[in-house]
Scaffold this active site. Structure first.
Site, PDB file in Angstrom:
ATOM      1  N   LYS A 158       0.838  -1.199   0.000  1.00 11.89           N
ATOM      2  CA  LYS A 158       0.000   0.000   0.000  1.00 11.89           C
ATOM      3  C   LYS A 158       0.875   1.252   0.000  1.00 11.89           C
ATOM      4  O   LYS A 158       1.582   1.515   0.960  1.00 11.89           O
ATOM      5  CB  LYS A 158      -0.889   0.036   1.252  1.00 11.89           C
ATOM      6  CG  LYS A 158      -1.971   1.112   1.143  1.00 11.89           C
ATOM      7  CD  LYS A 158      -2.553   1.500   2.485  1.00 11.89           C
ATOM      8  CE  LYS A 158      -1.839   2.663   3.106  1.00 11.89           C
ATOM      9  NZ  LYS A 158      -1.918   3.927   2.358  1.00 11.89           N
ATOM     10  N   GLU A 233       9.930   0.994  10.639  1.00 12.97           N
ATOM     11  CA  GLU A 233      10.917   2.066  10.407  1.00 12.97           C
ATOM     12  C   GLU A 233      10.175   3.364  10.660  1.00 12.97           C
ATOM     13  O   GLU A 233       9.277   3.720   9.908  1.00 12.97           O
ATOM     14  CB  GLU A 233      11.439   2.044   8.960  1.00 12.97           C
ATOM     15  CG  GLU A 233      12.133   0.768   8.549  1.00 12.97           C
ATOM     16  CD  GLU A 233      13.529   0.605   9.124  1.00 12.97           C
ATOM     17  OE1 GLU A 233      13.991   1.487   9.885  1.00 12.97           O
ATOM     18  OE2 GLU A 233      14.156  -0.419   8.826  1.00 12.97           O
ATOM     19  N   CYS A 267      13.402  10.805   7.213  1.00 12.53           N
ATOM     20  CA  CYS A 267      13.519  10.304   8.591  1.00 12.53           C
ATOM     21  C   CYS A 267      14.959  10.368   9.081  1.00 12.53           C
ATOM     22  O   CYS A 267      15.197  10.391  10.269  1.00 12.53           O
ATOM     23  CB  CYS A 267      12.970   8.890   8.675  1.00 12.53           C
ATOM     24  SG  CYS A 267      13.571   7.854   7.354  1.00 12.53           S
ATOM     25  N   GLU A 363      10.021  15.668  15.837  1.00  9.49           N
ATOM     26  CA  GLU A 363      10.342  15.560  14.414  1.00  9.49           C
ATOM     27  C   GLU A 363       9.448  16.529  13.640  1.00  9.49           C
ATOM     28  O   GLU A 363       8.227  16.396  13.656  1.00  9.49           O
ATOM     29  CB  GLU A 363      10.093  14.133  13.936  1.00  9.49           C
ATOM     30  CG  GLU A 363      10.492  13.937  12.498  1.00  9.49           C
ATOM     31  CD  GLU A 363      10.296  12.506  12.039  1.00  9.49           C
ATOM     32  OE1 GLU A 363       9.212  11.956  12.268  1.00  9.49           O
ATOM     33  OE2 GLU A 363      11.235  11.953  11.445  1.00  9.49           O
TER      34      GLU A 363
END
Ligand code: NAP
Ligand code: MG
Length: 461
Positions: A158, A233, A267, A363
């Site tokens: 997906k 992850e 990331c 983040e």
């Protein structure tokens, strides 16, 4: 159109124009694709290892033949610079080629035991699902599907709702390369529908997820119900540590693209810079000059280094951390960005008051970096580790011993000394702490897509 279908308008982030409207699949279509993946599983894992390898190499070649088309699709869909997008399509080719050698090297062991022969086999899991975020649609898809297929699994994938175009095309190219129908199926749909179904479906044996920590935590909780294997992850807030014995000019010159690549939607972005106090001012002066020189603009232009953010929502998030924050934010300096249509945000350097500030802790996933000074090696390691995350980081020093000590001291999965190395397909990638569970890529990735089976053969009469 079946009643479960809804649509999504894919929008070009640099122009805000609708590129294409695609149908989003629902639970019914997802279940049908999983059923097909179950059905074709035995035939796929029954293909002779050399032939499975050949098919994956062929898939890599077909990707290479369509490299420019895939790259242009990503420029249009995700606003990636054309240079990056070509690298990303090439990465899919390379990862397929790297793991095409795996079917013939899926070694077990022969273990000495009394009274017989003991051997281990690496068996495929069955149906593996891959859930991909919008920031690197092509590479992250490939890091999941290539080793999964090589190990003999069938795959349902997906893409993120925002960035489905390259994944859909990769699904077509797999068929063109000769992969049997149902072995690798791309399902464009919502995370809350298709992604959720991957996690709850009893025939899906593994969820390979890349995305936010919050969604990853939810997947881990739900996967517990059926003891599904997971690889996660997740996010990062990686430190770039500059010591006073470093080549400060080189560190300053490299700092901008260490957090501006992909407009900071990475990331691994080095979104915290720690500079030793006695070289802080010298570093900042050279860093500012380097940052002002970064070319922000049309991602289709060959010379552009940074494009727009992926969506208006992502730009709102970034503004919420800087311009519209409930905490006062001290902006040291900024680069420039185009005005007008498109989700632009300028490269921005902020000076937190302390390690408690949100810009230092959370983040942001945009072109924003926070800079703080440190006193000595112990202080640098302590500040680098004062985060929930542990994905990557960089260390700038000419002292070899210090480079080794600090690399061992920083709690992160991917470190780089005197460079900001990006992910390599031949080396392991993944995070400590809230940055994830498990490793992708490198020589050991097959372990994450197989079960070890031990068989004892009695040799007594
Ligand atoms: P996200 O919201 O976690 O989405 C990631 C993927 O999960 C998308 O395909 C999304 O589908 C799907 N999803 C959403 N809710 C789900 C659910 N309940 N069950 C199953 N799947 C679900 O993250 P994002 O907004 O795409 O990406 C930004 C974040 O990802 C950042 O925090 C970044 O750090 C992290 N990230 C980490 C890495 C890494 O390698 N560590 C790489 C890239 C990104 P929809 O698109 O339909 O929502
Ligand atoms: Mg999301």
């Amino acid at each position: 159109m079946s009643p479960t279908l809804t649509t999504h308008a894919v929008v070009n982030p640099a122009t805000e124009e609708t590129v294409r409207t695609i149908d989003l699949v629902g639970v019914e279509e997802t279940d049908a694709a999983i059923a097909k993946a179950v059905e074709v599983g035995p035939a796929w894992r029954g293909i002779a290892p050399a032939d499975r390898g050949r098919l994956l190499r062929r898939f890599g070649q077909v990707v290479d033949e369509h490299l420019e088309e895939l790259a242009q699709l990503e420029v249009t869909n995700a606003g990636h610079t054309i240079g990056n997008a070509r690298w990303e399509a090439g990465n899919v080719r390379d990862v397929l080629t790297y793991y095409s050698a795996a079917p013939e090297r899926l070694f077990g062991r022969q273990i000495p035991v009394a009274g017989g022969l003991d051997v281990t086999f690496k068996e495929p899991l069955g149906v593996v699902s891959v859930i991909v975020p919008w920031n690197f649609p092509m590479p992250i898809a490939g890091w999941g599907f290539a080793p999964a297929l090589a190990a003999g699994n069938t795959v349902v994938l997906k893409p993120a709702e925002l960035t489905p175009l390259t994944a859909i095309r990769l699904g077509d190219l797999a068929l063109e390369a000769g992969l049997p129908e149902g072995v690798f199926t791309v399902l464009a749909g919502k995370g809350s529908v298709v992604g959720e179904r991957f996690v709850t479906h009893p025939d899906v044996r593994k969820v390979c997820f890349t995305g936010s920590t919050a969604v990853g935590q939810g997947i881990m909780r739900k996967a517990a119900d059926s003891l599904k294997r997971i690889t996660l992850e997740l996010g990062g807030k990686s430190a770039n540590i500059v010591f006073d014995d470093a080549d400060v000019a080189a560190a300053a010159a490299a700092a901008p693209m260490s957090f501006l690549d992909n407009a900071g939607q990475d990331c691994c972005a080095r979104s915290r810079i720690l500079v030793q106090r006695n070289v802080f001012d010298a570093f900042m002066e050279q860093f500012e000059a380097a940052l002002q020189a970064v070319r922000v603009g049309d991602p289709g232009d060959e010379s552009t280094e940074m494009g727009p953010l992926v969506s208006s929502g992502q730009r709102d998030t970034v503004r919420g951390y800087v311009d519209e924050s409930d905490e006062p934010v001290d902006v040291a300096f900024r680069g420039s960005a185009p005005e007008g249509k498109g989700w632009w945000y300028p490269p921005t350097v902020v000076l937190p008051k302390s390690t408690g500030d949100k810009v230092w802790r959370e983040e942001i996933f945009g072109p924003v970096v926070a800079v703080l000074p440190f006193d000595d090696e112990a202080d640098a390691i302590a500040k680098a580790n004062d985060t929930a995350y542990g994905l990557s980081g960089s260390i700038w020093t000419k002292d070899l011993g210090r480079g080794i000590r600090v690399a061992r001291g920083v709690e992160a999965g991917n470190l780089s000394v005197n460079s900001h190395s990006s992910v390599r397909y031949s080396t392991p990638f993944g995070g400590f702490k809230a940055s994830g569970i498990g490793r992708e890529l490198g020589p050991d990735a097959l372990d994450a897509f197989t079960e070890t089976k031990n068989v004892f053969f009695n040799t007594n009469d």
